[in-house]
Design a protein around this motif. Structure first.
Motif, PDB file in Angstrom:
ATOM      1  N   LEU A 118     -53.698-131.657  56.810  1.00  0.00           N
ATOM      2  CA  LEU A 118     -54.556-131.814  55.648  1.00  0.00           C
ATOM      3  C   LEU A 118     -53.700-132.285  54.474  1.00  0.00           C
ATOM      4  N   LEU A 119     -54.089-133.411  53.850  1.00  0.00           N
ATOM      5  CA  LEU A 119     -53.443-133.856  52.624  1.00  0.00           C
ATOM      6  C   LEU A 119     -54.094-133.071  51.502  1.00  0.00           C
ATOM      7  N   ARG A 120     -53.374-132.085  50.970  1.00  0.00           N
ATOM      8  CA  ARG A 120     -53.948-131.096  50.062  1.00  0.00           C
ATOM      9  C   ARG A 120     -54.298-131.686  48.701  1.00  0.00           C
ATOM     10  N   ALA A 121     -55.539-131.416  48.284  1.00  0.00           N
ATOM     11  CA  ALA A 121     -56.044-131.857  46.986  1.00  0.00           C
ATOM     12  C   ALA A 121     -55.987-130.732  45.959  1.00  0.00           C
ATOM     13  N   LYS A 122     -55.512-129.545  46.379  1.00  0.00           N
ATOM     14  CA  LYS A 122     -55.429-128.378  45.502  1.00  0.00           C
ATOM     15  C   LYS A 122     -54.113-127.640  45.748  1.00  0.00           C
ATOM     16  N   PRO A 123     -53.633-126.895  44.740  1.00  0.00           N
ATOM     17  CA  PRO A 123     -52.462-126.046  44.975  1.00  0.00           C
ATOM     18  C   PRO A 123     -52.817-124.898  45.917  1.00  0.00           C
ATOM     19  N   LEU A 135     -61.407-136.101  64.391  1.00  0.00           N
ATOM     20  CA  LEU A 135     -60.906-135.923  63.032  1.00  0.00           C
ATOM     21  C   LEU A 135     -62.032-135.364  62.163  1.00  0.00           C
ATOM     22  N   PRO A 136     -61.812-134.221  61.501  1.00  0.00           N
ATOM     23  CA  PRO A 136     -62.859-133.646  60.641  1.00  0.00           C
ATOM     24  C   PRO A 136     -63.118-134.515  59.409  1.00  0.00           C
ATOM     25  N   LYS A 137     -64.295-134.317  58.832  1.00  0.00           N
ATOM     26  CA  LYS A 137     -64.653-135.006  57.588  1.00  0.00           C
ATOM     27  C   LYS A 137     -63.811-134.437  56.440  1.00  0.00           C
ATOM     28  N   ASP A 138     -63.618-135.238  55.401  1.00  0.00           N
ATOM     29  CA  ASP A 138     -62.913-134.787  54.205  1.00  0.00           C
ATOM     30  C   ASP A 138     -63.634-133.581  53.608  1.00  0.00           C
ATOM     31  N   ILE A 139     -62.858-132.695  52.981  1.00  0.00           N
ATOM     32  CA  ILE A 139     -63.402-131.510  52.313  1.00  0.00           C
ATOM     33  C   ILE A 139     -62.827-131.443  50.903  1.00  0.00           C
ATOM     34  N   THR A 140     -63.294-130.493  50.093  1.00  0.00           N
ATOM     35  CA  THR A 140     -62.769-130.369  48.732  1.00  0.00           C
ATOM     36  C   THR A 140     -61.285-130.017  48.729  1.00  0.00           C
ATOM     37  N   GLU A 141     -60.800-129.412  49.809  1.00  0.00           N
ATOM     38  CA  GLU A 141     -59.379-129.064  49.917  1.00  0.00           C
ATOM     39  C   GLU A 141     -58.497-130.291  50.121  1.00  0.00           C
ATOM     40  N   GLY A 142     -59.105-131.394  50.668  1.00  0.00           N
ATOM     41  CA  GLY A 142     -58.332-132.610  50.906  1.00  0.00           C
ATOM     42  C   GLY A 142     -58.892-133.428  52.044  1.00  0.00           C
ATOM     43  N   ARG A 143     -58.053-134.337  52.569  1.00  0.00           N
ATOM     44  CA  ARG A 143     -58.477-135.182  53.684  1.00  0.00           C
ATOM     45  C   ARG A 143     -57.544-134.970  54.870  1.00  0.00           C
ATOM     46  N   PHE A 144     -58.071-135.258  56.071  1.00  0.00           N
ATOM     47  CA  PHE A 144     -57.359-134.976  57.307  1.00  0.00           C
ATOM     48  C   PHE A 144     -56.739-136.219  57.920  1.00  0.00           C
TER      49      PHE A 144
END
Length: 186
Positions: A45-50, A123-132
């Motif tokens: 997961l490419l993290r979009a949040k700390p 591959l899962p769909k993108d989420i608020t946490e980031g993209r896969f």
């Protein structure tokens, strides 16, 4: 001097401010789940949040301690919440526990690392946490990943994913990362 499984804990008397700083940090308990597809590529997961904003890491999350959630329950819940993939406890292998002291200078972490034995189908769909993304193991070494993952997490996965290891890591900013094996179970 205190001992952990027969090993002495070495206190650095030349750095009392480090121990004062770490004594005030909170302790967080979390899981990381290593998922792979049928081709053996790792899901990251490419993290979009700390924490770990802007870098690739395995999926995971904090235990719901108020409900008494176990690490296995948390791993199954986080896998479903983040990927939509349903796993049973039997699909999970706990291969490591790592106590990270002063991670990013913000908190201590007790992490339970799980390897999912059931391949994730897509591959899962993108989420608020980031993209896969799916990555071969050698490609992971070229990605932007947390330094602790590069020096401790992935080497632990490579060596112990079919066993169990307990580790502790000094992750305080401004100090070299120091990881120590406390116990290995074949």
């Amino acid at each position: 001097m205190p001992a952990i499984r027969g090993k002495k804990i070495v206190r650095n008397a030349s750095c009392p401010e480090f121990f004062a700083m770490t004594a005030s940090l909170s302790y967080k308990i979390a899981v990381l789940v290593f998922l792979e597809n049928a081709a053996g590529e790792q899901l990251l997961l490419l993290r979009a949040k700390p924490p770990n904003l802007g870098v690739w890491s395995p999926i995971g999350g904090k235990l719901e301690t108020a409900t008494g959630e176990s690490p296995f329950e948390c791993a199954a819940r986080e896998t479903h919440e983040e990927t939509g993939f349903i796993v049973a406890h039997d699909d999970l292998h706990l291969f490591a526990m790592i106590a990270e002291k002063a991670y990013e200078g913000e908190s201590h972490w007790l992490l339970f690392l799980f390897r999912c034995k059931k391949p994730i189908p897509a591959l899962p769909k993108d989420i608020t946490e980031g993209r896969f993304g799916f990555f071969g193991r050698s490609a992971i070494d070229t990605l932007p990943i947390p330094e602790t993952d590069r020096t401790a997490l992935w080497p632990t996965y490579d060596r112990y994913r079919d066993h169990f290891v307990a580790l502790r890591a000094d992750c305080a900013p401004g100090r070299p990362l120091h990881v120590e094996v406390e116990q290995v179970t074949p």
